[in-house]
Scaffold this motif. Sequence first.
Motif, mmCIF file in Angstrom:
data_model
loop_
_atom_site.group_PDB
_atom_site.id
_atom_site.type_symbol
_atom_site.label_atom_id
_atom_site.label_comp_id
_atom_site.label_asym_id
_atom_site.label_seq_id
_atom_site.Cartn_x
_atom_site.Cartn_y
_atom_site.Cartn_z
ATOM 1 N N GLU A 1 0.820 -1.214 0.000
ATOM 2 C CA GLU A 1 0.000 0.000 0.000
ATOM 3 C C GLU A 1 0.858 1.270 0.000
ATOM 4 N N ILE A 2 1.887 1.309 0.862
ATOM 5 C CA ILE A 2 2.646 2.552 1.014
ATOM 6 C C ILE A 2 3.891 2.627 0.132
ATOM 7 N N PHE A 3 4.388 1.473 -0.356
ATOM 8 C CA PHE A 3 5.561 1.441 -1.237
ATOM 9 C C PHE A 3 5.318 0.533 -2.440
ATOM 10 N N PRO A 4 4.334 0.849 -3.267
ATOM 11 C CA PRO A 4 4.051 -0.025 -4.413
ATOM 12 C C PRO A 4 5.222 -0.096 -5.400
ATOM 13 N N GLN A 5 6.130 0.875 -5.354
ATOM 14 C CA GLN A 5 7.255 0.889 -6.283
ATOM 15 C C GLN A 5 8.244 -0.260 -6.050
ATOM 16 N N LYS B 1 2.742 2.617 10.960
ATOM 17 C CA LYS B 1 3.390 3.907 11.208
ATOM 18 C C LYS B 1 4.322 4.206 10.039
ATOM 19 N N ALA B 2 3.756 4.686 8.941
ATOM 20 C CA ALA B 2 4.530 4.923 7.721
ATOM 21 C C ALA B 2 5.660 5.917 7.940
ATOM 22 N N LEU B 3 5.538 6.793 8.930
ATOM 23 C CA LEU B 3 6.548 7.818 9.124
ATOM 24 C C LEU B 3 7.704 7.397 10.019
#
Length: 140
Positions: free
Chosen positions: A16-20, A76-78
């Motif tokens: 979700e947060i790092f699809p790359q 906690k994406a940050l």
Amino acid sequence: MALALNRDEVAEYLDEIFPQVRGDFRIDALAEMSVTMRLLAHDRHLRPGGTVSGPAMFALADVTAYVLVLSMVGRKALAVTTNCAIDFLRKPVSGADVIAEGRLLKLGRQLAVSDVLLRSEGTDAVVARASLTYALPPDR
């Protein structure tokens, strides 16, 4: 201390947060304060001569530490890398996946410290060792 996210939940959150980086890494095993991950070696990860590049191994170490942190503190994406020291010890096996074994050494309120050992799949020899520190977001 129990896991905040299990293996499938962490993998889904990373997608979700790092699809790359989808398809580059896989979580092989996840337990409290430890993880085994793998870099799925593709041509884009190889340096001349066919072995996995240093930047690709660095990325594996960093993602391994991030997975450790997420598994213990939740979504906690940050959480961010504040320090990384990596020693490249020997050449990885040509074309082989690289396996990371990560341990969370300390999980504090503001910082998480981890140790990651990298090996070529099918070998016992450590190809790199990394020590990483992550800063945790204050709303933890």
